[in-house]
Motif scaffolding. Sequence first.
Motif, mmCIF file in Angstrom:
data_model
loop_
_atom_site.group_PDB
_atom_site.id
_atom_site.type_symbol
_atom_site.label_atom_id
_atom_site.label_comp_id
_atom_site.label_asym_id
_atom_site.label_seq_id
_atom_site.Cartn_x
_atom_site.Cartn_y
_atom_site.Cartn_z
ATOM 1 N N GLN A 1 4.376 5.685 -5.389
ATOM 2 C CA GLN A 1 4.376 5.739 -6.744
ATOM 3 C C GLN A 1 3.332 6.799 -7.614
ATOM 4 O O GLN A 1 3.779 7.335 -8.504
ATOM 5 C CB GLN A 1 4.061 4.173 -7.384
ATOM 6 N N ASN A 2 2.239 6.734 -6.781
ATOM 7 C CA ASN A 2 1.154 7.797 -7.348
ATOM 8 C C ASN A 2 1.809 9.221 -7.007
ATOM 9 O O ASN A 2 1.285 10.114 -7.941
ATOM 10 C CB ASN A 2 0.012 7.542 -6.692
ATOM 11 N N ILE A 3 2.256 9.349 -6.163
ATOM 12 C CA ILE A 3 2.778 10.769 -5.768
ATOM 13 C C ILE A 3 3.917 11.149 -6.782
ATOM 14 O O ILE A 3 4.016 12.063 -7.225
ATOM 15 C CB ILE A 3 3.433 10.784 -4.352
ATOM 16 N N GLU B 1 3.925 1.577 -0.936
ATOM 17 C CA GLU B 1 4.617 1.687 -2.392
ATOM 18 C C GLU B 1 3.814 2.267 -3.281
ATOM 19 O O GLU B 1 4.000 3.143 -4.334
ATOM 20 C CB GLU B 1 5.048 0.083 -2.470
ATOM 21 N N TYR B 2 2.610 1.738 -3.454
ATOM 22 C CA TYR B 2 1.535 2.253 -4.306
ATOM 23 C C TYR B 2 1.334 3.530 -4.273
ATOM 24 O O TYR B 2 1.244 4.333 -5.266
ATOM 25 C CB TYR B 2 0.262 1.195 -4.231
ATOM 26 N N ARG B 3 1.012 4.150 -2.886
ATOM 27 C CA ARG B 3 0.801 5.463 -2.799
ATOM 28 C C ARG B 3 2.119 6.310 -3.143
ATOM 29 O O ARG B 3 1.773 7.363 -3.747
ATOM 30 C CB ARG B 3 0.198 5.721 -1.430
ATOM 31 N N ALA C 1 4.495 17.667 -6.677
ATOM 32 C CA ALA C 1 4.136 16.591 -5.689
ATOM 33 C C ALA C 1 5.274 16.332 -4.666
ATOM 34 O O ALA C 1 4.973 16.115 -3.512
ATOM 35 C CB ALA C 1 3.464 15.613 -6.302
ATOM 36 N N GLN D 1 0.770 -1.199 -0.151
ATOM 37 C CA GLN D 1 -0.012 0.026 -0.028
ATOM 38 C C GLN D 1 1.009 1.350 -0.151
ATOM 39 O O GLN D 1 0.691 1.991 -0.616
ATOM 40 C CB GLN D 1 -0.932 0.163 1.010
ATOM 41 N N ALA E 1 4.287 10.070 -9.439
ATOM 42 C CA ALA E 1 3.887 10.314 -10.870
ATOM 43 C C ALA E 1 3.213 11.625 -11.215
ATOM 44 O O ALA E 1 3.013 12.077 -12.376
ATOM 45 C CB ALA E 1 2.953 9.017 -11.406
ATOM 46 N N ARG E 2 2.880 12.336 -10.014
ATOM 47 C CA ARG E 2 2.314 13.660 -10.271
ATOM 48 C C ARG E 2 3.575 14.629 -10.639
ATOM 49 O O ARG E 2 2.803 15.818 -10.548
ATOM 50 C CB ARG E 2 1.767 13.915 -9.059
#
Length: 645
Positions: free
Chosen positions: A14-16, A10-12, A23, A8, A18-19
Motif C-alpha cells: 500500500q505504501n508503494i 499488504e502494508y508495504r 514507484a 506486513q 501511494a507513491r
Amino acid sequence: MKIPLKEQIEYRLQNILARGTWALLSLLGIISVIFIFFTALMIKATPEGASESFINLLWISLMRTLDPGTMGGDEGSWGFLLSLLFITIIGIFILSVLIGIITTGIENAIISLRKGRSKVLEKNHTLLLGWNNRIMSVISELIISNNQYNGKFSIVILAPKDKVEMEDSIREKIGNSGNTKIICRSGDASVKIDLELTNINHAKSIIIFPPDSAYADIQIFKIILAIVNRYDSNEKRLHIVTEARYIDNIDLIKMVGDNQVEVIYPNEIIARIISQTARQPGLAVLYSELLSFNGKFYYKDIRSAWYDEASGDEIYYHPQKELIGQLYSDAVLSYETCSVIGVFNSDNKNILNPDMEYEIQMNDKMILIAEDKEKIVYTSNSDIKIIESKIVNTISVPDKDNILIINWNRLTPVIITEIDSYAVPGSSITILSENKNIDESVDVVNIENCIIYTKNGDTTSPSILSSLDISKFDNIIVVSDSDNLNKVEADSRSLITLLHLRKLCQELDKKPIIVSQILDEKHRSIAEETRADDFIVSEKIVGQCLTQIAENEHLNDLLLELFSAEGAEIYFKPITDYLDIGSTVNFKTLVQSGINKGESVIGYKIASLFNNPEANYGVSLNPDKHIDIDFNIEDRVIVIATVEY
C-alpha cells in the motif's frame, strides 16, 4: 504481538502504491528482472539451454516477456517448452499490469492538470483573484482593451472553483478571446501556496473579487495580507484594485495594502449614477461608452458577444510638449479628434476642467477622451473655422423637480441624498415601497432642498401606480428590490413595474423621464421594450470601473469626482445656452462656446434620436470637430463643468 507476514506485505504494498506511477513502474521492473533471471536459470538446466551463454538466455527470456505471442513455433524438451510457457504467461501478466499503470498514470496526470495546480509562467499579465457576478464583465472589458493593440496578452484567474467549470463558463459567456489568453487556476487567494501559482511578482495589475456574501470584505483583507506578505516589494509597486461592500472598510483596506490598493464602493457609484441620470437622461449611455474600450482596432470581425460591444471612447493621459507654456483653452482646441477634459499635474493630481487661463506646465499630461491612442493627434494650425456669430452666452435655470422613486434598497438613501444636493429648493421626492417601515427608513436621510413623501403599496400593482397621478412627476426612478430578491426576481419585478408605467404614460401629453436599475446585463434587451428613458446595469458599470482602474490607477480619483456632486462633473445643458440654432454649425464652434463659459465640451445629444439604439440613443461622445450639426431646441450639449448653472 507479532504482526503477520501477510499484513506486513499488504502494508508495504500500500505504501508503494501511494507513491504513484513511478514507484509502481519500479516495482514492476524489479519483479520482471527476478522472473527473467529465474527463467534463464530454468532454461540453462535443459539440454537446449546448456550450450547457450547465460547472457543469451536472459535476452531470450526478456523477449518472451515483452512479446508473449512468439511461443507457437517452439520445439524441444518438455523442460525447455515449460520454461518458455512459464515466462510467456508471466509476460502477459507484466504487460497487462504495465499498460494499466501507464494508462492510470496518464489519466492521473490529466486529472492533475485539469485541477489547475501547476504554476503559471506568464509575465505582465492581469491577475484576477476570486470569483463573483462581476468577473465576466471584467474579463470582457480586459479582452476588449487588449484587442486594441497588436500583441499577445494574458489573464490569469485564481478562484476557489473547479478549473474546468471556470473554463467552461468563460468559453460559454465570452467565446473567442481574440489576442488574450485566459489561464485558470483553482485555489484560495488568501493561502500562500495557492497564491504562488499565479507568478504574482510579474503581474501587471491585480483585481480582487470578493465573494457574493454578507461579510465579503473579510476575504478581501485576507487576500491583501497574503499578497503583501508574499510579494517581493523590491521589484516594483503593486497595483491592486478591489471593491468594498461597506464604506467604513475602504480606508482600512488601503492601510492593510500599504496604500497600494485602489478601492471602489459599488453601492455609492451606482446610486450616484442613478441620481444623475434621472435628471439627465442619456447619461448612463454616455458613462457606458466612456468606461468601455474600443477593441476593434487591430483584430476585426471576431464573432463573440464582447466584440459586438467593443466600441467606445475612453480616457487617456497624454504628454504634449508643444502645449507647455500655453493656456488650457488653447489645449482644448488643439485636437481635432479628441476632447480635452483636464490636466494631470506633476503631483499626480487630476484637475478636471481647470480654469481656462491655467498654464500648461513641464510635467503636465493632458487628460483626453479619444477613440484610440493612435487617434491622439496634436494640431497646431487647424483649418476648422469657428463661427463666432453663432455663439451665444445665456444661462437656463432649472425648475423644481418632482421625482418618484419606486422600491427601496440599500442604494435609495444615497440616491435621495444625491438628488437633494442637485435639486432646486422646494423640489419633492415621493417614495413608493412595499416596506411598511418606509417612514422610519426615510428619517435617517439628511436632506436640505427636497420635501419627502412616502406611500406604502405593491410596486407592481397597476391600481397603486395609477393612484399616484404619474402626470405630476418629472422623473421616475425604478430601483431593484435587491435587498429581498435575487437578481432574476428583482429584475422581473422591475420589468413588470416598467410595463405598467409605460401603459400609464401613453395617455399623457408630457411624459416623465423614467430611469430603471437593472442588475443583470442580459435583461437589458428585454427592458428596452418597456420604452424607459435609461437603464443603469449595475454589474456591468462596476465591472467597467474595475477594469478601467486596473488599466490606469489614476482613474479612480477622476471617476469619483465625475460621479459625485462635488468638483467637476458631466452635465447635459440646453443647446440654446451655447448656440444660435437654425442652421448647421461645426462642433469646434460649440467647443469654443463652452470655453467662453469656462466649460469643457465633450459631445452632444440629439433629442429626436433618444429612442434609437442604432444612433446610440442620440448621444454623441467626442465627435470630430469638423462635423457639422443642425441642432434643434430640445437638443443638449454635453460638458464637464463645476456648476450646473
